[in-house]
Scaffold this motif. Structure first.
Motif, PDB file in Angstrom:
ATOM      1  N   LEU A  12       0.841  -1.203   0.000  1.00  0.00           N
ATOM      2  CA  LEU A  12       0.000   0.000   0.000  1.00  0.00           C
ATOM      3  C   LEU A  12       0.867   1.240   0.000  1.00  0.00           C
ATOM      4  O   LEU A  12       1.997   1.225   0.500  1.00  0.00           O
ATOM      5  N   ARG A  13       0.280   2.321  -0.495  1.00  0.00           N
ATOM      6  CA  ARG A  13       0.904   3.614  -0.274  1.00  0.00           C
ATOM      7  C   ARG A  13       0.286   4.212   0.975  1.00  0.00           C
ATOM      8  O   ARG A  13      -0.873   3.940   1.318  1.00  0.00           O
ATOM      9  N   GLU A  14       1.042   5.006   1.645  1.00  0.00           N
ATOM     10  CA  GLU A  14       0.557   5.639   2.873  1.00  0.00           C
ATOM     11  C   GLU A  14      -0.773   6.349   2.603  1.00  0.00           C
ATOM     12  O   GLU A  14      -0.923   7.058   1.599  1.00  0.00           O
ATOM     13  N   GLU A  16      -3.636   4.768   2.019  1.00  0.00           N
ATOM     14  CA  GLU A  16      -4.574   3.853   1.372  1.00  0.00           C
ATOM     15  C   GLU A  16      -5.169   2.878   2.397  1.00  0.00           C
ATOM     16  O   GLU A  16      -4.668   2.734   3.505  1.00  0.00           O
ATOM     17  N   ASP A  17      -6.238   2.219   1.977  1.00  0.00           N
ATOM     18  CA  ASP A  17      -6.931   1.276   2.843  1.00  0.00           C
ATOM     19  C   ASP A  17      -6.649  -0.155   2.408  1.00  0.00           C
ATOM     20  O   ASP A  17      -6.318  -0.410   1.241  1.00  0.00           O
ATOM     21  N   ALA A  18      -6.815  -1.071   3.346  1.00  0.00           N
ATOM     22  CA  ALA A  18      -6.632  -2.487   3.026  1.00  0.00           C
ATOM     23  C   ALA A  18      -7.574  -3.333   3.869  1.00  0.00           C
ATOM     24  O   ALA A  18      -7.961  -2.933   4.971  1.00  0.00           O
ATOM     25  N   THR A  76      -7.504   1.355   7.699  1.00  0.00           N
ATOM     26  CA  THR A  76      -7.843   2.556   6.938  1.00  0.00           C
ATOM     27  C   THR A  76      -6.777   3.626   7.123  1.00  0.00           C
ATOM     28  O   THR A  76      -6.136   3.695   8.171  1.00  0.00           O
ATOM     29  N   SER A  78      -3.782   3.988   5.961  1.00  0.00           N
ATOM     30  CA  SER A  78      -2.603   3.269   6.460  1.00  0.00           C
ATOM     31  C   SER A  78      -1.408   4.201   6.684  1.00  0.00           C
ATOM     32  O   SER A  78      -1.216   5.182   5.983  1.00  0.00           O
ATOM     33  N   VAL A 108       3.648  -0.862   3.765  1.00  0.00           N
ATOM     34  CA  VAL A 108       3.164   0.485   3.462  1.00  0.00           C
ATOM     35  C   VAL A 108       4.354   1.330   3.034  1.00  0.00           C
ATOM     36  O   VAL A 108       5.360   1.392   3.753  1.00  0.00           O
TER      37      VAL A 108
END
Lengths: 110, 114
Positions: A12-14, A16-18, A76, A78, A108
């Motif tokens: 993920l990029r900072e 973003e949600d996962a 959420t 992240s 992340v």
């Protein structure tokens, strides 16, 4: 048989949600979530109990579908500090052993 | 003020040797555990003690023997070490009462058998 987690890995990029999923073939009493950073010990995040009760740290949310024996962990907005391997642990009864899942590696980046 | 401590942190030994790993918790918890994490990061419970009484004994070889001299200590002795015993061994503890579910893990002991 250990619970199966998906995805196995996610980047993920900072910000973003996962969503991390945990699925068991057995009827569950509870689902626990832990995070383990590289070279460190697992840290407790939260527990979801049959019947709907949840306990855990702030900023972490999760769900437990008792009929499907599935749980999802929602990350959420992240942050870099969220990086690590996430494990679900399942119990089939009270005071029974914790069976950990296959793990999901989360990275992340900036 | 370490909560759960393990010694040693690293252990390198040859096949056939006998070794011990020590665990101590200063949290006043009633239950202690040993977990094995293999090279694929699979974390599996081995043993659990509650107030010095063995309550969980998973299917592990008889070469592994836990001992709990008191509520704050849970040691793991391994006889006749094999290559497959190489792993990180984690000790953990959990309280009684309302917070029974939260397990506190020690820093781990990385065992390498050559």
């Amino acid at each position: 048989q250990q619970p199966v987690q998906s995805p196995q890995a996610v980047i993920l990029r900072e910000g973003e949600d996962a969503v991390i999923n945990c699925s068991s073939s057995k009827a569950l009493y509870s689902v626990h979530w832990y995070r383990q950073k590289h070279g460190e010990a697992p840290i407790f995040l939260m527990i979801l109990l049959k019947g709907g009760e949840q306990k855990g740290h702030d900023k972490i949310s999760a769900s437990f579908n008792e009929k499907k024996q599935q749980s999802s962990l929602y990350l959420t907005a992240s942050q870099l500090s969220y990086s690590g391997t996430y494990f679900c642990g399942t119990e089939v009864g009270t005071a029974s052993k914790l069976t950990f899942g296959t793990g999901t590696r989360l990275q992340v980046t900036l | 003020d370490t909560a759960v401590s393990q010694t040693p942190k690293y252990l390198v030994t040859q096949m056939g040797n006998d070794k011990s790993i020590k665990c101590e918790q200063n949290l006043g918890h009633d239950t202690m555990y040993w977990y094995k994490q293999d090279s694929k990061k699979f974390l599996k419970i081995m043993f659990s003690y509650n107030n010095k009484e063995l309550i969980i004994n998973e299917t592990v070889p008889n070469r592994f023997s836990p001992k709990s001299p008191d509520k704050a200590h849970l040691n793991l002795h391994i006889n006749s070490l094999e290559l497959g015993d190489s792993a990180v061994y984690f000790c953990a503890s959990s309280p009684a009462g309302d917070l029974w579910y939260e397990q506190y893990f020690g820093p781990g002991t990385r065992l390498t058998v050559t």
